[in-house]
Design a protein around this motif. Structure first.
Motif, PDB file in Angstrom:
ATOM      1  N   UNK A 231       0.810  -1.217   0.000  1.00  0.00           N
ATOM      2  CA  UNK A 231       0.000   0.000   0.000  1.00  0.00           C
ATOM      3  C   UNK A 231       0.841   1.264   0.000  1.00  0.00           C
ATOM      4  N   UNK A 232       2.026   1.213   0.644  1.00  0.00           N
ATOM      5  CA  UNK A 232       2.911   2.384   0.606  1.00  0.00           C
ATOM      6  C   UNK A 232       3.211   2.748  -0.847  1.00  0.00           C
ATOM      7  N   UNK A 236       0.260   5.319  -1.161  1.00  0.00           N
ATOM      8  CA  UNK A 236       0.947   6.412  -0.467  1.00  0.00           C
ATOM      9  C   UNK A 236      -0.067   7.273   0.267  1.00  0.00           C
ATOM     10  N   UNK A 237       0.091   8.598   0.117  1.00  0.00           N
ATOM     11  CA  UNK A 237      -0.864   9.511   0.764  1.00  0.00           C
ATOM     12  C   UNK A 237      -1.755  10.188  -0.284  1.00  0.00           C
ATOM     13  N   UNK A 239      -4.691  11.452  -2.342  1.00  0.00           N
ATOM     14  CA  UNK A 239      -6.076  11.747  -1.985  1.00  0.00           C
ATOM     15  C   UNK A 239      -6.994  11.505  -3.177  1.00  0.00           C
ATOM     16  N   UNK A 246     -16.411  12.354  -0.345  1.00  0.00           N
ATOM     17  CA  UNK A 246     -17.622  11.981   0.350  1.00  0.00           C
ATOM     18  C   UNK A 246     -18.159  13.230   1.051  1.00  0.00           C
ATOM     19  N   UNK A 250     -16.252  12.918   8.148  1.00  0.00           N
ATOM     20  CA  UNK A 250     -15.405  11.729   8.322  1.00  0.00           C
ATOM     21  C   UNK A 250     -15.525  10.749   7.163  1.00  0.00           C
ATOM     22  N   UNK A 251     -15.968  11.241   6.005  1.00  0.00           N
ATOM     23  CA  UNK A 251     -16.109  10.363   4.843  1.00  0.00           C
ATOM     24  C   UNK A 251     -14.771  10.103   4.154  1.00  0.00           C
ATOM     25  N   UNK A 253     -11.516  10.086   1.936  1.00  0.00           N
ATOM     26  CA  UNK A 253     -10.645  11.182   1.555  1.00  0.00           C
ATOM     27  C   UNK A 253      -9.380  10.688   0.848  1.00  0.00           C
ATOM     28  N   UNK A 254      -8.862   9.532   1.297  1.00  0.00           N
ATOM     29  CA  UNK A 254      -7.635   8.989   0.722  1.00  0.00           C
ATOM     30  C   UNK A 254      -7.959   7.829  -0.219  1.00  0.00           C
ATOM     31  N   UNK A 256      -6.636   4.972  -0.406  1.00  0.00           N
ATOM     32  CA  UNK A 256      -6.706   3.662   0.245  1.00  0.00           C
ATOM     33  C   UNK A 256      -8.102   3.413   0.836  1.00  0.00           C
ATOM     34  N   UNK A 257      -8.770   4.489   1.251  1.00  0.00           N
ATOM     35  CA  UNK A 257     -10.121   4.324   1.799  1.00  0.00           C
ATOM     36  C   UNK A 257     -11.114   3.947   0.696  1.00  0.00           C
ATOM     37  N   UNK A 260     -10.714   0.257  -0.142  1.00  0.00           N
ATOM     38  CA  UNK A 260     -11.439  -0.606   0.811  1.00  0.00           C
ATOM     39  C   UNK A 260     -12.936  -0.565   0.529  1.00  0.00           C
ATOM     40  N   UNK A 261     -13.424   0.615   0.228  1.00  0.00           N
ATOM     41  CA  UNK A 261     -14.853   0.789  -0.043  1.00  0.00           C
ATOM     42  C   UNK A 261     -15.271  -0.062  -1.242  1.00  0.00           C
TER      43      UNK A 261
ATOM     44  N   UNK B 180      -0.557   4.477   4.340  1.00  0.00           N
ATOM     45  CA  UNK B 180      -1.907   3.968   4.047  1.00  0.00           C
ATOM     46  C   UNK B 180      -2.392   2.802   4.930  1.00  0.00           C
ATOM     47  N   UNK B 194     -19.176   5.334  13.130  1.00  0.00           N
ATOM     48  CA  UNK B 194     -20.181   6.070  12.356  1.00  0.00           C
ATOM     49  C   UNK B 194     -21.350   5.187  11.954  1.00  0.00           C
ATOM     50  N   UNK B 281      -8.664  11.118  12.962  1.00  0.00           N
ATOM     51  CA  UNK B 281      -8.484  11.713  11.642  1.00  0.00           C
ATOM     52  C   UNK B 281      -7.308  12.685  11.599  1.00  0.00           C
TER      53      UNK B 281
END
Lengths: 370, 370
Positions: A231-232, A236-237, A239, A246, A250-251, A253-254, A256-257, A260-261, B180, B194, B281
């Motif tokens: 994943x790195x 990475x970071x 966005x 979202x 707290x929806x 943003x990255x 990696x999220x 997963x979704x 990540x 949530x 966060x």
């Protein structure tokens, strides 16, 4: 629940009653399977594949179902598992919801789905059911049994309970017993499902499917199926683009999220939550050394195979390579020509599903030499 | 929500308004802290401790509160952080629910708790609030800032935004930016909260505390705070005694499950879920290299400290030691006498809270040489 059973699925009836290891019996149960290639006249070229928790029996495409299977890159004419040479059988695990009898199946005695009335499912039951399929297809001795992940447990249980049924064994990212980190992860996945009010002690229906619990369970699965290293490099970071953001506080943003979704969306409502609970727990219970006072190497040494390959990814945190190393060591103690290969795949436990450049040649080499 | 604020807590008011990095301001906000030891006449012996997500400011016992603190073994007269020599300040993070102003605090403008009206909290805000406490206590220059876990991020942000405020730095299991795998874990913890219907967009009260979500979040935390290696030795496959068994289907069965359960019980209803979401966060957002185009080493090299120690456990999967190694490397590039120590602690990210035999001498050695 809507069933998602691949069109090329065939079935073999289990003996009725079929006694389960931890108690209880099934009546009229059956096992879903698919096959590729041709069984030779001597019936000596058969390979059995037993799977992880979620896959169905559709490991690869075939004439009756051209949809790519979950191991499409590995299985087919000229591929690592060469269906020009081998007759390959893949079974769907007993207790699953992908064709084999499981908690979502109708209980003939009541006319309703079993749900939590389904008896406890153990890895050994899954192995017994798979062994029955093999024999019902007229195969006395498999050239090889290949088991991935949970299937690696199933294959070992099959070798223990059905001595002589397989001449060789490939254990892919499997283990001879569950250790506490993986038990903790699975226990939490099950708790997420059980805490979802919609689960309702297994009494959900389509309108009340416990989606929240299954989402959490799946995402936690994916987190433990891959690796931080992968994943790195992959995310990475980075966005999400602003149009993918979202609106929720707290929806997502990255990237990696969002990854997963996507995994969660493709899984929920396509897998029966009760099946998930049953099969997940069967892994926690599995300990090949139960009859050997906890001596895993002795239990493995008691298995009779001529050749074996135990293989995995060094980045696997769920079934760490030490567990595959242990399998090879124990089988060798029992006299098998057994090899361990720890691959440098960055993709963790899931590497066998994606890193064909490493897993393909290893498995091909083993099978070619049979 | 019932507040759990240690009795020796003191407070310092932040400037009002207090501008937050991502927008918004706080009015009448304050930071909770505790101190140990005596500030010397030259005000040169002060150490600041910034903490992980959940701890309060009660790092160790004191006359006003003899209850052991969360770093009791490390902090006190003659201990690794010797309060006979050092004047030690531990601050509770801005945004927390353990005394500092956070989402559970009353918003004077409305007379109600902020809840989701609280502005975004960043690691930089937490650092600015901590720096204000330091200066308000009359300290122009800290002998050292020590940050653990999230506090390791806070300490780096403090060094970046308040050049010269600290002469040296100990980074314990921290990182210069979120990667990540840890983002994925925290994102899933937040999603579990949530998705709990009781969370109610932050509008829960005591009777409707989102206990299920917090249980999942905490257990997932504990799974990633420890290590498989530790649990293999500590729990293995040991089952609970029959009188501890859970009556629920799929209930607790293995010792490791009971261990997670204990951690969850001690956490839920003692931590504010909205605070958890905000601070969780803040870590995902943190990237010391934001102003350096993503060049972490350059960002670290820009920090001005004379000496530094970056330390962690080789079994840490959440803040892997490579991140502490990177911190030492970057600080050294900037001219600091910086050392990295990867300890063989089996306890993963939490090792600094339990493995005092390894962390104690390392930190003592660094501070003694100051």
């Amino acid at each position: 629940m809507t069933e998602f059973i691949p069109p090329a699925t065939r079935w073999i009836d289990l003996p009725s009653p079929f006694a389960m290891k931890r108690g209880g019996t099934l009546h009229g149960a059956r096992v879903a399977y698919e096959t590729w290639g041709e069984l030779d006249a001597a019936r000596s070229n058969a390979i059995l594949i037993v799977t992880g928790l979620s896959p169905d029996a559709h490991a690869a495409s075939c004439a009756a179902d051209p949809t790519p299977g979950w191991w499409e890159a590995m299985l087919g004419p000229g591929k690592a598992i060469d269906t020009g040479r081998w007759f390959v059988v893949c079974v769907n695990s007993l207790g699953s919801c992908k064709g084999s009898t499981g908690p979502a199946s109708l209980n003939a005695a009541t006319g309703c789905a079993y749900r939590l009335d389904f008896p406890d499912v153990s890895i050994e039951d899954i192995a017994d059911a798979a062994a029955h399929v093999v024999r019902a297809l007229g195969i006395e001795r498999l050239a090889c049994v290949i088991g991935n992940s949970m299937g690696g447990m199933t294959a070992l249980a099959l070798l223990q309970r059905h001595p002589g049924l397989a001449r060789s064994h490939v254990n892919v990212s499997g283990s001879a017993r569950a250790l506490p980190f993986s038990i903790a992860v699975r226990s939490l996945q099950r708790e997420a499902i059980r805490l979802d009010p919609n689960w309702n002690n297994g009494g959900y229906d389509e309108a009340t499917y416990p989606e929240s619990g299954m989402r959490i369970a799946r995402k936690l699965g994916v987190i433990t199926y891959r690796s931080a290293l992968e994943w790195d490099g992959r995310f990475g970071r980075v966005r999400l683009d602003s149009d993918q953001l979202d609106e929720d506080p707290f929806g997502l943003e990255f990237q990696v999220e969002s990854y997963l979704e996507g995994h969660a969306r493709r899984f929920v409502r396509r897998y029966d939550p009760n099946s998930y609970l049953y099969l997940s727990r069967s892994m926690d219970w599995f300990d090949l050394s139960e009859g050997n006072g906890g001596d895993v190497l002795a239990a493995l040494a008691g298995l009779r195979v001529e050749r074996a390959l135990a293989i995995g990814a060094r980045t696997d945190i769920l079934f760490p390579v030490e567990q595959q190393e242990e399998i090879a060591e124990g089988l060798a103690l029992g006299g098998a020509d057994a090899q361990f290969l720890g691959l440098e795949s960055p993709q963790g436990h899931d590497a066998f599903l994606v890193d064909f450049d490493r897993f393909g040649p290893a498995i091909r080499g083993f099978l070619d030499a049979l």
